[in-house]
Every structure is written in structure tokens, then in C-alpha cells.
Design an enzyme around this catalytic site. Structure first.
Site, PDB file in Angstrom:
ATOM      1  CG  ASP B  91      -0.220   0.002   2.516  1.00 56.14           C
ATOM      2  OD1 ASP B  91      -0.878   0.074   3.557  1.00 56.14           O
ATOM      3  OD2 ASP B  91       1.035  -0.093   2.515  1.00 56.14           O
ATOM      4  CB  SER B  92       0.242   4.760  -0.712  1.00 51.20           C
ATOM      5  OG  SER B  92      -0.747   5.040   0.287  1.00 51.20           O
ATOM      6  CG  PHE B  95      -5.314   3.563   5.636  1.00 46.79           C
ATOM      7  CD1 PHE B  95      -5.602   2.486   6.448  1.00 46.79           C
ATOM      8  CD2 PHE B  95      -6.336   4.465   5.358  1.00 46.79           C
ATOM      9  CE1 PHE B  95      -6.880   2.288   6.958  1.00 46.79           C
ATOM     10  CE2 PHE B  95      -7.613   4.283   5.868  1.00 46.79           C
ATOM     11  CZ  PHE B  95      -7.886   3.186   6.665  1.00 46.79           C
ATOM     12  CG  ASP B 128      -5.314   7.045  -1.540  1.00 47.78           C
ATOM     13  OD1 ASP B 128      -6.341   6.355  -1.542  1.00 47.78           O
ATOM     14  OD2 ASP B 128      -4.373   6.850  -0.724  1.00 47.78           O
ATOM     15  CD  GLN B 171      -9.796   7.763  -1.708  1.00 46.40           C
ATOM     16  OE1 GLN B 171     -10.889   7.838  -1.144  1.00 46.40           O
ATOM     17  NE2 GLN B 171      -8.900   6.835  -1.398  1.00 46.40           N
ATOM     18  N   GLY B 198     -11.319   4.446   0.045  1.00 47.38           N
ATOM     19  CA  GLY B 198     -12.141   5.285   0.896  1.00 47.38           C
ATOM     20  C   GLY B 198     -13.409   4.637   1.404  1.00 47.38           C
ATOM     21  CG  ASP B 248      -6.645  -4.912   1.516  1.00 51.82           C
ATOM     22  OD1 ASP B 248      -7.238  -4.057   0.826  1.00 51.82           O
ATOM     23  OD2 ASP B 248      -6.238  -4.691   2.678  1.00 51.82           O
ATOM     24  CB  CYS B 286     -13.399 -26.310   6.130  1.00 49.39           C
ATOM     25  SG  CYS B 286     -11.801 -25.525   5.885  1.00 49.39           S
ATOM     26  CB  CYS B 288      -8.136 -25.979   6.235  1.00 45.75           C
ATOM     27  SG  CYS B 288      -8.742 -25.781   7.921  1.00 45.75           S
ATOM     28  CB  CYS B 291     -11.713 -28.267   9.196  1.00 48.11           C
ATOM     29  SG  CYS B 291     -12.154 -26.564   9.604  1.00 48.11           S
ATOM     30  CG  HIS B 316     -10.791 -22.467   9.640  1.00 49.98           C
ATOM     31  ND1 HIS B 316     -11.353 -23.423   8.810  1.00 49.98           N
ATOM     32  CD2 HIS B 316     -11.787 -21.572   9.868  1.00 49.98           C
ATOM     33  CE1 HIS B 316     -12.615 -23.147   8.574  1.00 49.98           C
ATOM     34  NE2 HIS B 316     -12.911 -22.026   9.207  1.00 49.98           N
TER      35      HIS B 316
END
Lengths: 385, 354
Positions: B91-92, B95, B128, B171, B198, B248, B286, B288, B291, B316
Site C-alpha cells: 500500500d502507499s 493510511f 491518495d 476517491q 475510501g 484485502d 472445510c 483445511c 478442520c 483456517h
């Protein structure tokens, strides 16, 4: 369980083969310490990256499960193998865990053994302990003992021996059908009491012996005599287990006396501190007269990866080490993880340290098989003094 | 441009695509776990591959602080530093402006791009000017225009367009007019991909999906769209239906640390007393390793006191999110998207907590 002694070296030290569950383990061997059955940091799916079968012996304290899980539920699930999803491993249950379930001798009484645990002080009666054993179903378990530190009065010490033997008989009488039982031997720092206890326990119908009450305050110098007093009274053909001997020198001391299986908290403490073992596992390097210069200060056996000198070190912890950590990551990365308090640091360190310490045990077994254990021990202690 | 985006299947506005990045060939829609400081809490890279993670997010601000972008660059970039063979996104750094060490930090577009160039991720984000969607007034317009001015500075500062893809961020708050101006401005710059920023900051869902819908309707078809900070499985399904491709969020790993597991029915709170006797797996559907091997009862005994519990739950929860991504992709490709969505919603709205 089956145990066979294969080789001897210089008197007490012996190499053997332990058949336990589905595993065949060479001794002397190490029990990996766990918390509620799983390693402290290593994720269960990464356990398979440790060398097998040496890494398959796990120490479990049944007391861990008193926090949040009922024995009935564990029984219903089917015991430790089902509970932990570890079907290739063998569980060795000893009530004491040298990290978080320490015996509290002052509160132990005729009813039960007291332990200081994360859920407070617990008093465990033999019948309660045996309920835990029958629910968890370990391959091997030690009887409940009254372990006392080195500084108690003679009277208290004598009581602890009487109690431990009484509880041994109680445990055996309630014993479940499966699982090999190791009789607990205590006696503090009194040679007489140690001998007395060992002689009594040697007459019981057990598969092996757990030398308890050590690693609780006696000095390393006192220990050989205490160990010898115990071992001399025990039959040669049955295995001996000990808890609380952590450092490599202490392990060597135990092996020289004739102990076969070790529970040690060395790896845990190293890992927590950000240390990684680096002493060479190559015999030729140990014999070399010139010491390898160390990166950081006094102890060349291990490095502290928090040190700023590792910030840009793109080499693995130990060059040539085949563990998951050394194959995949650098000292610089682990240094960063430690600095930002990420759990992955401990995971990677526990993997390497376990791998390395198991390598140390392999060297020991090689030395015993070649009949040169005392020489090996001398060189090792000398080298790292 | 250092990526290829090929749509493999569609249903109305939803699309399944192959996103080819310098380090990995990905399938969208996809969820990107957040590995703030060069690691995902308690999980090793082998496990992340096992789970099926394709792109991992690194936080520029944290990495610039420790171990610094210069060190990462000197050691060959973040991929090499972490030993992560797949894709990375940074990311920039704008944030997280609240300083960890008490020093106020002024981050310019040039600095942000320089730091990200050194870190070396496959996708980098333009700096941004973000404002909360709950704010009203001229501040939103100011932020939107500033974002457009900054994108030019970011493009100028970007030294590695041949192996790092600079995404612009749309934005404009909840104002459709402002959002539209921003989209057009960014599209004019012909960037490799676009993010919708945003959002996921407290606005009501009705406003949220409307902004996403508007943006996906006007952003170019042939480039990836990334909705930042999303999130909840339901939101991901809705945004995918509206034509978004990448997401994300810290939610799956953060909620794991509080003892909460993601399940088809919603969430499962493992700390709850009832779990102590429950011998079922977290999610019987599941696949995984958690589980397949562990009961709710055992995990309950871990989460109340140990970090081991959160390690297994993170595993999980991430597996759940990656499985959701795989299901979204394959159901669109196989022409079964509506059935998948109906099935998904049915299970989720039947109950709130098991």
C-alpha cells in the site's frame, strides 16, 4: 513397549532401541516439550519437517488439559492421538512440566501432589491422575510423585519417598490396559533416600523408571552421586527417563550415569530468548584445536538473533543445516521478525533449535556406539567451557 | 505495464480472470491476506502456499520503519527477504499515519513511490488523500482533486514500471459526481489497474455497494479492480457480483486472534463455553488441516489462553477466504455463479451463530 540395550561405552553410558507405539527410537533420545500436546510454537503441520523418527517422542503433562477441556470430552474424542491429529507420534506423560506445571512441594500432602499451573495451584490425587491417563491414553506414562527440591528437611524428604512409593502402587492398581508405566523415583539430595526409593521401585512391576525430583535446585556437582545411587539399584535392561536436565552438559552427565530418555526445556528457553544453536555437529570441527571465532561475545555455541550485527546477514543460522528454517530463511529475516515481535520468529527458531539439538543426540549415540563416549563428553565440555 | 489481465468467464457484471504478475499467475476474484510486517501472523511461507494465497499485502509504513526500505532493497527486495515466491502488493503508506514511535511523518507521493520501488512488490499503490466516508463537506472534494494531482506525481516518480504495476485509487467519498470525476481522471492516465478506496470505514452498506457499483460500471473492463479494505465474505461476494476482482482485509486474521472462526453460516466463537464439549470440527465442509484434525473442543481449550489457538484459527480463516476466492472464480468460469451465490446466501442467513 520394548527396550533393548545395544551398546555400552565407558561404564554407565548405553545406546539402545525403544519400540513404542508404531515408532522405533534410538536412545539416548530427547522428548520434545509441548503445551497441551502441541509444540509451543511450531505449527502441527510443520512437525513433519523435523527429522524422523527422533522427533516423534513428545512429552505431555496431562495437567495441561485441565484448563478448558474435560477428561470426558478427551475420552469421547479418543485420546491424545485423535485430539491432536498426530498419528505418527508417541506421547510420554509425566505429571510435571518444567516450564509451566512445577511441583509445589509445600502444598503437597498425603492426599495428592500439588502443582503451580497457569490455572492456579492444583492438588492432584492419584485417582484423578489415573483418570487423566486413561482418558488421554499416552503410549508411556510415569506414576505420580511427590517431588521435593534439594533444600527440604530430612523428614520431609523421607516422607516424599514413602508417599511416592504409595502413590506408585495406587497408580499401578488403577492402571489402564494400554500404555507402559514408568515408576517414579525421588529422594531429594539424600543418597540414602535415593537408594532406598530406587530399591523399592525396582521390585515393582514397571516397564521403566522415571528419575524425578531433579532439576529442582540441586547443583550439577551433586547430581552424579545422586544419579549413581539411583541407577545402581535399577535393573540394566529397563529404560530410565529424567526431567529437568536442560543444558547439553547436564544431558551428558545424565547419559554418563545411564539415563536413556531426557525431557529438557533448553530449546524452549533458547527460543524465547531469541537464541539459535550454532555449535558444530561435525566431529572433525569439534576436534579442531582452533576455536571458530564467534560473532557475538562470549558464547560460541549459540547466537542471539536480536543482535544488530545480524540485520543484514543473509546467511542461514547454520550453513549446511538442513532444517526448514535454514533452508528457507536468513538471519536477517529472523532478526527483523524478532524486532517487530512476530510469532514467526519463535516458530522458525524452535524448528532450528529442535533440529540442532536432535543432531547433538545423534552425535552422542554415534560416540557411544563407537565406544568413545567419555572422550566425546570431555572434548565437548572442554571445547565450550 | 507489468501485468496481463485476461477474462476467462462472465456472469452479468461478475468476471473470472487470469491476472499474470511478474512473480505469479493469479486467478480472480481473489482475496489478499495482510502481512503487515513482512509476515502473516504465525504462518510460514509453506503454509501460505498450502492455503492457496496468491498475493500478500505488505504495509509500506511499517516496513519503512522496520527494517527500512533501504535494507530490504539492499538484500534484494521483499520477495527475497521473506522468501515468498508468489506475488506481493504494497500500500502507499498513507493510511497508517498515526506514528508508532511518536514522530509525525510527512509522506509525499515521491517518497511513497520511492519506498515502494525499493520494497519491490508486483503491485504498488499510488498515494491518495483518504477521507472517512462519514465526513461531509468540501473536504471530500479537496481530497479527490488532490488524489488526482498526486497520481501524476506518483507516475513521474515511479522508476520501475517494467516490473511493478502502479494502481490508481478512486476517491470521492459517497458523492457520485466526485467519484465520476476521479474515475475519469485516473482512466485518462492509463494505469495497469484501479482501486476503489475510501470505503469499508463505517458507511452503511447501501451507500457502500452503490459506490462500488458505480465505479465498476465506469472503470475499464480489461483492467483489474481492487476494492480496498474488504472484508467480510458477504461483501466480497456482493462486490464480485458487481464486477470487482481483488480484495484485502485484516479481518480474517484479526478475528482469529479473538477466537473467532469463519464458517459458511457466518462466524463461530470458539471462546464460548458451549464449544468445550463440542467434538465436531470447526467446519465439516472445510478441507483445511485444522478442520481435518481438530475438534472445536480442543481449539476452545487453546484460544482462551494460548497463542497456539490463534495460529490454528488464522490458518483456517485464511483457508476459508482462499476457498471462497477459488469458488467465486470457478463458479463464474463454469457458468454456475448464480447457484453459488444463492447457496452461499442461504447458508449465511439461516443463522447468526452456531
Amino acid at each position: 513397549m520394548k527396550f533393548v540395550v545395544k551398546a555400552w561405552s565407558n561404564g554407565g553410558a548405553r545406546a539402545g532401541i525403544l519400540h513404542l507405539g508404531t515408532s522405533t527410537i534410538d536412545t539416548p533420545s530427547l522428548l520434545l516439550s509441548t503445551r497441551k500436546g502441541l509444540p509451543h510454537f511450531i505449527s502441527p503441520d510443520l512437525l513433519s519437517c523435523l527429522p524422523a523418527p527422533e522427533s516423534r517422542l513428545l512429552h505431555v503433562s496431562p495437567l495441561h488439559f485441565l484448563e478448558g477441556l474435560s477428561m470426558k470430552t478427551i475420552s469421547k474424542i479418543g485420546g491424545l492421538h485423535q485430539l491432536l491429529g498426530l498419528h505418527d507420534h508417541c506421547f510420554v506423560a509425566v505429571p510435571r512440566d518444567s516450564i509451566q506445571c512445577l511441583p509445589e512441594a509445600n502444598s503437597t500432602n498425603k492426599i495428592g501432589a500439588s502443582f503451580e499451573t497457569p490455572c492456579g495451584r492444583l492438588l492432584i490425587k492419584p485417582v484423578e491422575y489415573m483418570e487423566m491417563i486413561s482418558s488421554t491414553r499416552p503410549e508411556l506414562w510415569a506414576t505420580l510423585a511427590d517431588e521435593v527440591p534439594a533444600w527440604v528437611s530430612d523428614k520431609r524428604n523421607k516422607t516424599s519417598v514413602d508417599r511416592t512409593i504409595k502413590w506408585l502402587d495406587e497408580c499401578i492398581s488403577i492402571s489402564p490396559a494400554s500404555g507402559a508405566v514408568f515408576g517414579a523415583i525421588v529422594g531429594g539430595s539424600s543418597l540414602e533416600e535415593r537408594r532406598r526409593c530406587a530399591q523399592e521401585v525396582a521390585t515393582r512391576n514397571v516397564s521403566g523408571y522415571w528419575v524425578g525430583g531433579l532439576g529442582l535446585g540441586e547443583s550439577m556437582d551433586e547430581r552424579p552421586a545422586l544419579l549413581n545411587a539411583v541407577i545402581e539399584a535399577l535393573p540394566e535392561e529397563k529404560p530410565r527417563l529424567i526431567c529437568g536436565l536442560g543444558l547439553p552438559e547436564e544431558i551428558l552427565q545424565g547419559i554418563a550415569a545411564g539415563v536413556d530418555i531426557f525431557e529438557s526445556t533448553y530449546i524452549y528457553h533458547l527460543t524465547l530468548g531469541g537464541f539459535a544453536l550454532t555449535f558444530p555437529l561435525d566431529r572433525t570441527e569439534i576436534n579442531a584445536s582452533n576455536l571458530v571465532p564467534s560473532d557475538v561475545g562470549s558464547d560460541p555455541r549459540k547466537i542471539n538473533l536480536r543482535a544488530t550485527v545480524f540485520r543484514k546477514d543473509t546467511t542461514p543460522i547454520v550453513e549446511g543445516c538442513t532444517c526448514y528454517t535454514c533452508r528457507n530463511h536468513t538471519r536477517a529475516y529472523i532478526n527483523h521478525l524478532l524486532n517487530v515481535h512476530e510469532m514467526l520468529a519463535q516458530i522458525l527458531l524452535e524448528i532450528h533449535n529442535t533440529h540442532h539439538f536432535l543432531g547433538f543426540f545423534r552425535l552422542i549415540r554415534d560416540a557411544i556406539n563407537a565406544g568413545r563416549f567419555e572422550e566425546f563428553r570431555r572434548e565437548f565440555v572442554q571445547r565450550w567451557r | 505495464m507489468a501485468l496481463r489481465f485476461e477474462v476467462l468467464g462472465r456472469f452479468n457484471r461478475a468476471r473470472a480472470a487470469q491476472l499474470t504478475l511478474p512473480h505469479f499467475v493469479c486467478q480472480t476474484p481473489l482475496f489478499m491476506p495482510v502481512g503487515t510486517q513482512g509476515t502473516i501472523k504465525g504462518l510460514a511461507t509453506d503454509q501460505l502456499e498450502e492455503i492457496g494465497c496468491q498475493i500478500i499485502l505488505g504495509n509500506t509504513y511499517h516496513l519503512a520503519l522496520r527494517p527500512t526500505s533501504e535494507l530490504i532493497d539492499e538484500l534484494g527486495g521483499l520477495h527475497k527477504f521473506m522468501n515468498w515466491p508468489r506475488a506481493l502488493l504494497t500500500d502507499s503508506g498513507g493510511f497508517q499515519m498515526s506514528p508508532v514511535d511518536g514522530k509525525p511523518m510527512l509522506l509525499t507521493p515521491e517518497e511513497s513511490i520511492q519506498i515502494q520501488n525499493r520494497i519491490g512488490a508486483d503491485i504498488i499503490m499510488a498515494l491518495d488523500d483518504v477521507v472517512k466516508t462519514t465526513i461531509t463537506g468540501p473536504r471530500i472534494e479537496e481530497a479527490m482533486y488532490r488524489t488526482l494531482r498526486w497520481i501524476d506525481r506518483c507516475i513521474a516518480a515511479h522508476k520501475r514500471p517494467h516490473d511493478q504495476n502502479l494502481f490508481g485509487i478512486v476517491q470521492g467519498g459517497l458523492d457520485p459526481v466526485l467519484r465520476d470525476i476521479c474515475v475519469r481522471g485516473l482512466v485518462d492516465r492509463n494505469l495497469p489497474g484501479y482501486a476503489i478506496g475510501g470505503l469499508a470505514g463505517g458507511e452503511d452498506k447501501d451507500s457502500f455497494w452503490r459506490v462500488v457499483a458505480q465505479c465498476t460500471a465506469t472503470l475499464p473492463e480489461d483492467k483489474p479492480r481492487y476494492v480496498m479494505g474488504v472484508g467480510y465474505p458477504l461483501d466480497i461476494v456482493v462486490c464480485s457480483a458487481l464486477g470487482a476482482d481483488m480484495y484485502d482485509c485484516v479481518y480474517p486474521t484479526r478475528t482469529a486472534r479473538f477466537g473467532t472462526a469463519l464458517v459458511p453460516e457466518g462466524v463461530l466463537k470458539l471462546k464460548h463455553r458451549a464449544m468445550a464439549e463440542d467434538t465436531r470440527p470447526i467446519d465439516p465442509t472445510c478441507a483445511c488441516m485444522v478442520c481435518k484434525n481438530y475438534t472445536r473442543a480442543y481449539i476452545h481449550s487453546l484460544v482462551t489462553k494460548d497463542s497456539k489457538g490463534s495460529q490454528l484459527l488464522s490458518f483456517h480463516n485464511l483457508y476459508y477466504m482462499m476457498q471462497l476466492s477459488r469458488n467465486l472464480h470457478s463458479s463464474i468460469v463454469q457458468g454456475k455463479f448464480p447457484e453459488f451465490v444463492c447457496n452461499f446466501l442461504q447458508k449465511m442467513v439461516k443463522c447468526v451463530m452456531v
